[in-house]
Design a protein around this motif. Structure first.
Motif, PDB file in Angstrom:
ATOM      1  N   LYS A 143       0.841  -1.203   0.000  1.00  0.00           N
ATOM      2  CA  LYS A 143       0.000   0.000   0.000  1.00  0.00           C
ATOM      3  C   LYS A 143       0.876   1.254   0.000  1.00  0.00           C
ATOM      4  N   TYR A 147       0.649   4.163  -2.776  1.00  0.00           N
ATOM      5  CA  TYR A 147       0.304   5.553  -2.440  1.00  0.00           C
ATOM      6  C   TYR A 147       1.470   6.500  -2.731  1.00  0.00           C
ATOM      7  N   SER A 159      -7.228  13.045  -0.168  1.00  0.00           N
ATOM      8  CA  SER A 159      -7.059  11.684   0.352  1.00  0.00           C
ATOM      9  C   SER A 159      -8.247  10.789  -0.008  1.00  0.00           C
ATOM     10  N   ASP A 160      -9.454  11.359  -0.084  1.00  0.00           N
ATOM     11  CA  ASP A 160     -10.610  10.541  -0.482  1.00  0.00           C
ATOM     12  C   ASP A 160     -10.471  10.068  -1.932  1.00  0.00           C
ATOM     13  N   GLN A 163      -8.018   7.231  -1.993  1.00  0.00           N
ATOM     14  CA  GLN A 163      -8.651   6.003  -1.500  1.00  0.00           C
ATOM     15  C   GLN A 163      -9.528   5.385  -2.596  1.00  0.00           C
ATOM     16  N   HIS A 164     -10.217   6.247  -3.331  1.00  0.00           N
ATOM     17  CA  HIS A 164     -11.096   5.756  -4.385  1.00  0.00           C
ATOM     18  C   HIS A 164     -10.278   5.060  -5.481  1.00  0.00           C
ATOM     19  N   TRP A 167      -8.917   1.643  -3.946  1.00  0.00           N
ATOM     20  CA  TRP A 167      -9.863   0.555  -3.649  1.00  0.00           C
ATOM     21  C   TRP A 167     -10.801   0.246  -4.802  1.00  0.00           C
TER      22      TRP A 167
ATOM     23  N   ASP B  85      -5.882   7.289   7.844  1.00  0.00           N
ATOM     24  CA  ASP B  85      -5.155   7.701   6.648  1.00  0.00           C
ATOM     25  C   ASP B  85      -3.648   7.669   6.890  1.00  0.00           C
ATOM     26  N   THR B  87      -1.590   8.378   4.019  1.00  0.00           N
ATOM     27  CA  THR B  87      -0.993   9.088   2.885  1.00  0.00           C
ATOM     28  C   THR B  87      -0.350  10.402   3.336  1.00  0.00           C
TER      29      THR B  87
END
Lengths: 191, 155
Positions: A143, A147, A159-160, A163-164, A167, B85, B87
């Motif tokens: 991961k 990232y 960050s959303d 994540q999208h 995943w 999180d 990141t």
């Protein structure tokens, strides 16, 4: 935990100082917390009054890779994950150069590349790992690899949105969910 | 901490279920001097350690000392939770462990000094009592280092 003095901050979990690479914002959070040291009585629980400035979609840096656009040449996990690895490797290398060699990968004994190969073999053979303690650090390292590659270009990332991409669009994100199903259906594995 | 309204349902319910009785009587020690004279240590529950140190186990109440003179960019995170999180930490270690920020505050004289050693726990999977022995040991080490106050960052 009952700390004698606590500053409540409205930031996402994992971001206690609010905003990466923003020393001024971080210092404001720290000074607000340190100011609680000189209160007369406690316990003290105080709100930090500022949110992290919202990143507009137009301002957020774009991920350099769009997994959704990659045609699937083969259906084996070995092929799919190796394909992503090949695409991400130069971006991961750029990330290492831009961050002066800093990477969060390295918790596992093996490299992210080796762990991806091992994971792909397990998925293709529909097996759970023999050594369960291998899995968590291996997945965390992979991961980190993803990232860091996805955020290799300078800029602020949502960050959303990351994540999208991870995943919902990457094969590796799907691989973790499939591995979860393999564990669920394995008769010798207890939750 | 995050706003409960910003969390997905499963995470909100998970956190709200952690309703434990108080650990004991509330503690309170008044600061003994102005901020510019205080010696401060950082403690995190983010499961941080230097790359060559032992990784945290899935549940683990031990702690790792973090030498303030080493480059914090070599810190990695082996926290067992996947519910936060990472990141941002990947971009900037100071987001979770603001050693560089505290060095700046010490250089400006805003704080008196920084501890020589800081500490990292991995806060997940165990009840608070499990950490009592490690916390007591760290408290002794902080006294030995003449630390006046601790800045604690959970994730």
């Amino acid at each position: 935990m009952q700390p004698p003095r606590a500053l409540w901050v409205p930031f996402p979990l994992g971001r206690p100082l609010g905003k990466p690479a923003d020393p001024a914002f971080q210092i404001n959070v720290i000074l607000a917390a340190l100011a609680l040291l000189h209160r007369d009585r406690g316990p003290v629980l105080e709100d930090f009054p500022h949110d992290v400035p919202t990143l507009e979609a137009t301002e957020a840096a774009a991920c350099p890779v769009s997994f959704a656009a990659i045609p699937e040449q083969e259906n084996s996990w070995q092929a799919r994950l190796s394909n992503e690895l090949t695409i991400l490797q130069p971006w991961y290398e750029l990330s290492l150069r831009r961050r002066n060699g800093r990477t969060l990968a390295g918790v596992s004994k093996e490299t992210p590349q080796e762990n991806i190969q091992t994971l792909a073999t397990l998925l293709d053979e529909h097996k759970t790992p023999g050594d369960i303690s291998w899995l968590k650090p291996a997945v965390e390292d992979i991961k980190a690899f993803y990232y860091e590659a996805l955020t290799a270009q300078p800029g602020e990332y949502d960050s959303d949105a990351l994540q999208h991409v991870f995943w919902q669009e990457s094969s590796f994100g799907e691989a973790i969910l499939v591995l979860h199903d393999i564990f669920d259906s394995a008769p010798d594995v207890q939750s | 901490m995050v706003r409960l309204s910003d969390l997905p349902n499963y995470e909100r319910e998970h956190l709200l279920s952690k309703n434990l009785p108080p650990l004991g009587p509330a503690v309170w020690t008044k600061a003994k001097a102005d901020l510019s004279e205080l010696r401060i240590a950082l403690i995190t529950t983010a499961g941080l350690h230097y790359r060559d140190a032992q990784v945290f186990a899935f549940t683990d109440s031990t702690f790792r000392p973090i030498d303030g003179e080493e480059d914090p960019n070599n810190l990695v995170m082996s926290h067992s939770s996947v519910n936060f999180d990472k990141t941002g930490f990947s971009e900037d270690v100071n987001l979770v462990f603001p050693l560089q920020r505290f060095k700046e505050l010490a250089a400006k004289g805003t704080i008196g000094s920084l501890a020589s050693i800081h500490y990292s726990f991995m806060g997940a999977g165990l009840l608070p009592e499990s950490y009592e022995a490690g916390a007591a040991q760290v408290a002794g080490l902080l006294k030995q280092d003449e630390v006046d106050a601790v800045f604690l960052t959970p994730v």
